[in-house]
Scaffold this motif. Sequence first.
Motif, PDB file in Angstrom:
ATOM      1  N   MET A   1      10.613  -9.039   3.995  1.00  0.00           N
ATOM      2  CA  MET A   1       9.302  -8.637   3.505  1.00  0.00           C
ATOM      3  C   MET A   1       9.011  -7.217   3.970  1.00  0.00           C
ATOM      4  O   MET A   1       9.428  -6.798   5.035  1.00  0.00           O
ATOM      5  CB  MET A   1       8.236  -9.594   4.048  1.00  0.00           C
ATOM      6  CG  MET A   1       6.847  -9.263   3.576  1.00  0.00           C
ATOM      7  SD  MET A   1       5.586 -10.428   4.105  1.00  0.00           S
ATOM      8  CE  MET A   1       5.608 -10.185   5.866  1.00  0.00           C
ATOM      9  N   THR A   2       8.266  -6.513   3.152  1.00  0.00           N
ATOM     10  CA  THR A   2       7.854  -5.154   3.475  1.00  0.00           C
ATOM     11  C   THR A   2       6.347  -5.033   3.273  1.00  0.00           C
ATOM     12  O   THR A   2       5.702  -5.973   2.819  1.00  0.00           O
ATOM     13  CB  THR A   2       8.604  -4.132   2.588  1.00  0.00           C
ATOM     14  OG1 THR A   2       8.295  -2.819   3.035  1.00  0.00           O
ATOM     15  CG2 THR A   2       8.240  -4.278   1.130  1.00  0.00           C
ATOM     16  N   TYR A   3       5.815  -3.888   3.606  1.00  0.00           N
ATOM     17  CA  TYR A   3       4.407  -3.624   3.374  1.00  0.00           C
ATOM     18  C   TYR A   3       4.266  -2.702   2.175  1.00  0.00           C
ATOM     19  O   TYR A   3       5.179  -1.948   1.842  1.00  0.00           O
ATOM     20  CB  TYR A   3       3.747  -3.064   4.638  1.00  0.00           C
ATOM     21  CG  TYR A   3       3.470  -4.199   5.598  1.00  0.00           C
ATOM     22  CD1 TYR A   3       2.223  -4.788   5.661  1.00  0.00           C
ATOM     23  CD2 TYR A   3       4.489  -4.736   6.364  1.00  0.00           C
ATOM     24  CE1 TYR A   3       1.988  -5.880   6.488  1.00  0.00           C
ATOM     25  CE2 TYR A   3       4.267  -5.830   7.187  1.00  0.00           C
ATOM     26  CZ  TYR A   3       3.014  -6.393   7.235  1.00  0.00           C
ATOM     27  OH  TYR A   3       2.777  -7.480   8.032  1.00  0.00           O
ATOM     28  N   VAL A   4       3.105  -2.784   1.516  1.00  0.00           N
ATOM     29  CA  VAL A   4       2.884  -2.103   0.252  1.00  0.00           C
ATOM     30  C   VAL A   4       1.536  -1.388   0.286  1.00  0.00           C
ATOM     31  O   VAL A   4       0.535  -1.977   0.690  1.00  0.00           O
ATOM     32  CB  VAL A   4       2.887  -3.138  -0.911  1.00  0.00           C
ATOM     33  CG1 VAL A   4       2.613  -2.471  -2.238  1.00  0.00           C
ATOM     34  CG2 VAL A   4       4.198  -3.917  -0.945  1.00  0.00           C
ATOM     35  N   VAL A   5       1.526  -0.138  -0.151  1.00  0.00           N
ATOM     36  CA  VAL A   5       0.277   0.602  -0.294  1.00  0.00           C
ATOM     37  C   VAL A   5      -0.252   0.320  -1.698  1.00  0.00           C
ATOM     38  O   VAL A   5       0.489   0.376  -2.674  1.00  0.00           O
ATOM     39  CB  VAL A   5       0.486   2.121  -0.099  1.00  0.00           C
ATOM     40  CG1 VAL A   5      -0.847   2.860  -0.223  1.00  0.00           C
ATOM     41  CG2 VAL A   5       1.137   2.410   1.245  1.00  0.00           C
ATOM     42  N   THR A   6      -1.536   0.007  -1.773  1.00  0.00           N
ATOM     43  CA  THR A   6      -2.115  -0.417  -3.046  1.00  0.00           C
ATOM     44  C   THR A   6      -3.255   0.497  -3.490  1.00  0.00           C
ATOM     45  O   THR A   6      -3.462   1.582  -2.967  1.00  0.00           O
ATOM     46  CB  THR A   6      -2.604  -1.873  -2.952  1.00  0.00           C
ATOM     47  OG1 THR A   6      -3.615  -1.955  -1.950  1.00  0.00           O
ATOM     48  CG2 THR A   6      -1.464  -2.832  -2.632  1.00  0.00           C
ATOM     49  N   ASP A  36       8.339   3.092   1.756  1.00  0.00           N
ATOM     50  CA  ASP A  36       9.709   2.860   1.324  1.00  0.00           C
ATOM     51  C   ASP A  36      10.133   1.482   1.818  1.00  0.00           C
ATOM     52  O   ASP A  36      10.245   1.257   3.026  1.00  0.00           O
ATOM     53  CB  ASP A  36      10.626   3.941   1.904  1.00  0.00           C
ATOM     54  CG  ASP A  36      12.046   3.836   1.422  1.00  0.00           C
ATOM     55  OD1 ASP A  36      12.490   2.728   1.024  1.00  0.00           O
ATOM     56  OD2 ASP A  36      12.753   4.861   1.450  1.00  0.00           O
ATOM     57  N   PRO A  37      10.370   0.531   0.911  1.00  0.00           N
ATOM     58  CA  PRO A  37      10.713  -0.823   1.339  1.00  0.00           C
ATOM     59  C   PRO A  37      12.058  -0.916   2.049  1.00  0.00           C
ATOM     60  O   PRO A  37      12.289  -1.851   2.816  1.00  0.00           O
ATOM     61  CB  PRO A  37      10.725  -1.617   0.033  1.00  0.00           C
ATOM     62  CG  PRO A  37      10.989  -0.612  -1.027  1.00  0.00           C
ATOM     63  CD  PRO A  37      10.338   0.662  -0.537  1.00  0.00           C
ATOM     64  N   ASP A  38      12.919   0.068   1.842  1.00  0.00           N
ATOM     65  CA  ASP A  38      14.215   0.058   2.527  1.00  0.00           C
ATOM     66  C   ASP A  38      14.101   0.544   3.962  1.00  0.00           C
ATOM     67  O   ASP A  38      15.005   0.315   4.769  1.00  0.00           O
ATOM     68  CB  ASP A  38      15.224   0.929   1.768  1.00  0.00           C
ATOM     69  CG  ASP A  38      15.556   0.379   0.400  1.00  0.00           C
ATOM     70  OD1 ASP A  38      15.503  -0.860   0.221  1.00  0.00           O
ATOM     71  OD2 ASP A  38      15.843   1.188  -0.500  1.00  0.00           O
ATOM     72  N   GLU A  39      13.022   1.224   4.299  1.00  0.00           N
ATOM     73  CA  GLU A  39      12.816   1.759   5.646  1.00  0.00           C
ATOM     74  C   GLU A  39      11.831   0.936   6.478  1.00  0.00           C
ATOM     75  O   GLU A  39      11.914   0.912   7.695  1.00  0.00           O
ATOM     76  CB  GLU A  39      12.322   3.204   5.570  1.00  0.00           C
ATOM     77  CG  GLU A  39      13.281   4.157   4.915  1.00  0.00           C
ATOM     78  CD  GLU A  39      14.552   4.367   5.719  1.00  0.00           C
ATOM     79  OE1 GLU A  39      14.490   4.337   6.964  1.00  0.00           O
ATOM     80  OE2 GLU A  39      15.611   4.542   5.095  1.00  0.00           O
ATOM     81  N   LEU A  71       5.993  -0.163  -7.808  1.00  0.00           N
ATOM     82  CA  LEU A  71       5.622   1.249  -7.800  1.00  0.00           C
ATOM     83  C   LEU A  71       5.952   1.906  -6.465  1.00  0.00           C
ATOM     84  O   LEU A  71       6.468   3.027  -6.420  1.00  0.00           O
ATOM     85  CB  LEU A  71       4.129   1.397  -8.116  1.00  0.00           C
ATOM     86  CG  LEU A  71       3.624   2.809  -8.323  1.00  0.00           C
ATOM     87  CD1 LEU A  71       4.292   3.452  -9.533  1.00  0.00           C
ATOM     88  CD2 LEU A  71       2.115   2.799  -8.507  1.00  0.00           C
ATOM     89  N   ASN A  72       5.677   1.225  -5.350  1.00  0.00           N
ATOM     90  CA  ASN A  72       6.031   1.760  -4.033  1.00  0.00           C
ATOM     91  C   ASN A  72       7.536   2.001  -3.952  1.00  0.00           C
ATOM     92  O   ASN A  72       7.984   3.061  -3.521  1.00  0.00           O
ATOM     93  CB  ASN A  72       5.602   0.802  -2.919  1.00  0.00           C
ATOM     94  CG  ASN A  72       4.184   1.023  -2.436  1.00  0.00           C
ATOM     95  OD1 ASN A  72       3.946   1.335  -1.281  1.00  0.00           O
ATOM     96  ND2 ASN A  72       3.218   0.846  -3.313  1.00  0.00           N
ATOM     97  N   ALA A  73       8.324   1.020  -4.388  1.00  0.00           N
ATOM     98  CA  ALA A  73       9.781   1.144  -4.329  1.00  0.00           C
ATOM     99  C   ALA A  73      10.276   2.290  -5.205  1.00  0.00           C
ATOM    100  O   ALA A  73      11.150   3.066  -4.795  1.00  0.00           O
ATOM    101  CB  ALA A  73      10.428  -0.169  -4.749  1.00  0.00           C
TER     102      ALA A  73
END
Length: 107
Positions: A1-6, A36-39, A71-73
């Motif tokens: 899981m990652t965090y997302v800016v909305t 960045d979901p990979d970071e 969109l974040n990705a």
Amino acid sequence: MTYVVTDACVKCKYTDCVDVCPVDCFREGPNFLVIDPDECIDCTLCVAECPVEAIYAEDDVPAEMHDFIALNAELAKTWPTIVEKKDPLNDHATWAAISGKIDEIER
């Protein structure tokens, strides 16, 4: 899981979250930040720092904002890393309480 800016970040771009990120996973666009979901290492530190509550765990993103996950990705691949706090955008107070701003994102 990652965090997302909305949505709440759009046209505000508070950068308090950037200061606490231990892995520099934030990317900066003209009027919006993304993660960045990979970071992202899922540390949660950024969530409490956002004054407009724009950051969610991916599993907790409200249904009407699910487009922000992809969109974040997508944008994280091309936008530069931001590692230092900056002032929010000039008209941030006007936009902070407005929702439905995805079409306002400048690429």
